[in-house]
Design a protein around this motif. Structure first.
Motif, mmCIF file in Angstrom:
data_model
loop_
_atom_site.group_PDB
_atom_site.id
_atom_site.type_symbol
_atom_site.label_atom_id
_atom_site.label_comp_id
_atom_site.label_asym_id
_atom_site.label_seq_id
_atom_site.Cartn_x
_atom_site.Cartn_y
_atom_site.Cartn_z
ATOM 1 N N GLY A 183 1.991 6.989 -6.560
ATOM 2 C CA GLY A 183 0.790 7.695 -7.003
ATOM 3 C C GLY A 183 -0.156 6.797 -7.775
ATOM 4 N N LEU A 228 2.615 1.673 -3.482
ATOM 5 C CA LEU A 228 1.700 2.187 -4.499
ATOM 6 C C LEU A 228 1.385 3.661 -4.262
ATOM 7 C CD1 LEU A 228 -0.795 -0.811 -4.813
ATOM 8 C CD2 LEU A 228 0.947 -0.142 -6.445
ATOM 9 N N GLU A 229 1.256 4.022 -2.989
ATOM 10 C CA GLU A 229 0.969 5.423 -2.660
ATOM 11 C C GLU A 229 2.140 6.316 -3.076
ATOM 12 O OE1 GLU A 229 -0.214 8.218 1.212
ATOM 13 O OE2 GLU A 229 -0.049 6.045 1.416
ATOM 14 N N ASP A 230 3.363 5.860 -2.827
ATOM 15 C CA ASP A 230 4.550 6.638 -3.220
ATOM 16 C C ASP A 230 4.605 6.830 -4.739
ATOM 17 O OD1 ASP A 230 5.335 6.863 -0.605
ATOM 18 O OD2 ASP A 230 6.783 5.215 -0.687
ATOM 19 N N ALA A 235 -3.254 3.918 -7.626
ATOM 20 C CA ALA A 235 -4.336 3.498 -6.741
ATOM 21 C C ALA A 235 -4.347 1.993 -6.495
ATOM 22 C CB ALA A 235 -5.678 3.939 -7.322
ATOM 23 N N GLU A 236 -4.010 1.207 -7.499
ATOM 24 C CA GLU A 236 -4.067 -0.241 -7.354
ATOM 25 C C GLU A 236 -3.035 -0.907 -8.256
ATOM 26 O OE1 GLU A 236 -8.053 -1.299 -8.348
ATOM 27 O OE2 GLU A 236 -8.002 -0.285 -10.274
ATOM 28 N N ALA A 275 0.835 -1.206 0.000
ATOM 29 C CA ALA A 275 0.000 0.000 0.000
ATOM 30 C C ALA A 275 0.868 1.255 0.000
ATOM 31 C CB ALA A 275 -0.937 -0.011 1.194
ATOM 32 N N MET A 276 1.940 1.247 0.807
ATOM 33 C CA MET A 276 2.835 2.401 0.879
ATOM 34 C C MET A 276 3.576 2.600 -0.443
ATOM 35 S SD MET A 276 4.413 1.904 4.720
ATOM 36 C CE MET A 276 5.591 3.236 4.469
#
Length: 362
Positions: A259, A255-257, A261-262, A252-253
């Motif tokens: 940018g 993917l967030e870095d 979503a999935e 999750a981290m």
């Protein structure tokens, strides 16, 4: 659901397969690294099942699964047996749909079997081999129908239908774009390769994956998919391989870095469900929480039959609550008090996300 991952040699098929299945297929920088098809079972990500498991803390949680088959790279002449083509085409025939991996990046360090990056050329190469293989099957079907028509005139229509399809295929067009006759509906026993639904997995490098719309190669694939009524998803096989090594929180981290979503797997699963008209319903309890895959439009007794044939034969009713209603209430008892658990009969069409308890006679 069985999805065949296909493409030219060395476009990232096995790398993507490894990433989404963790199956450890051999992946190397040369053609025909894969000879026998690798098979991997992948759990379908479903946040609803995760929430039910948190609610019930069951002894077992069982997600729906997709079977991915990593089929060796096809080459020009595969329909004539080039590069073990007949064997590879036979492997495709056993799948429900095709994930066509198309290389959409330049890299001198990664050998391309054609010597350059050209997504549309690559797509045409694979499509033509599928069409050529289908032509052989269609010719045999026409001959068989004409012989049968000598004893039963109803086979004349079958011969005419397939003659029209043969003309279409001879123009290099796939069976799935043929509209004169719904071949899949009229002749469900006809296993044409170019009739199978397709998802194009546009394999980008890391820079391209961050903004696929800015990559000309990706746009070429997207436009071709739109013309064919197919789907396209951007992937980066290299990144997916890195993501596959992470636990849920790290993923999750990561993917967030980026940018994003999935992951590519999540997008691929959603695209696959949509392509094949599939949905999931759920069953829950202290022993097991489970997701069941059915075709959209399935009625309650047939959905029950997915669990056990006795459930379908002895079906009485289905007690149904939507996932959203259950989450809003917090417990099944609260949902029942508010009258949100419905009693549905044999004609009820199961909806995506329904949580169901089936009542049946043994």
């Amino acid at each position: 659901m069985k999805l065949g991952i296909v493409g030219l040699p060395n476009v990232g098929k096995s790398t993507l397969f490894n990433a989404i299945t963790n199956a450890g297929a051999e992946s190397a920088n040369y053609p025909f690294c894969t000879i026998d098809p690798n098979v991997g079972m992948v759990a379908v990500p479903d946040y609803r099942l995760d929430k039910l498991s948190q609610m019930y803390n069951p002894k077992k949680t069982t997600p729906a699964v997709i079977e991915f088959v990593d089929i060796a790279g096809l080459v020009k002449g595969a329909s004539r047996g080039e590069g073990l083509g007949n064997k590879f085409l036979g492997n495709i025939r056993m799948t429900d749909a095709i994930v066509h991996v198309v290389r959409c990046f330049d890299d001198d360090n990664v050998i391309h079997v054609e010597g350059s990056t050209d997504p549309l050329r690559d797509i045409d190469t694979i499509d033509l081999e599928l069409v050529m293989a289908d032509l052989e099957m269609v010719d045999r079907r026409i001959d068989k129908a004409k012989k049968a028509a000598k004893g039963d005139k109803k086979f004349l229509q079958e011969a005419a239908d397939f003659e029209g399809l043969r003309d279409w295929l001879n123009d290099g067009k796939s069976a799935r774009t043929y509209e004169a006759v719904d071949i899949a509906a009229e002749y469900p026993d006809c296993e044409l390769l170019s009739l199978k639904p397709v998802i194009y997995a546009a394999n980008l490098d890391e820079d391209g994956f961050a903004d696929p719309a800015a990559v000309p190669y990706y746009n070429q694939v997207a436009n071709r998919a739109a013309e064919q009524g197919a789907q396209v998803i951007p992937v980066c096989a290299k990144l997916e391989a890195e993501i596959a090594e992470l636990d849920a929180e790290e993923k999750a981290m990561f993917l967030e870095d980026l940018g994003i979503a999935e992951s590519g797997l999540d997008r691929l699963v959603k695209a696959s469900y949509s392509l094949l008209g599939l949905i999931s319903y759920l069953t829950s309890g202290e022993d097991e929480c489970r997701a069941w895959t059915i075709t959209r439009g399935t009625r309650a007794p047939q959905a029950a039959g997915k669990i056990h044939s006795d459930f379908e034969r002895g079906f009485i009713r289905a007690e149904v609550v939507s996932y959203e209603d259950l989450m809003a209430c917090g417990t099944m008892a609260a949902a029942r008090e508010k009258g949100l658990i419905r009693s549905e009969g044999k004609e009820y069409v199961v909806q995506d996300g329904d949580i169901i308890l089936f009542r049946f006679n043994v």
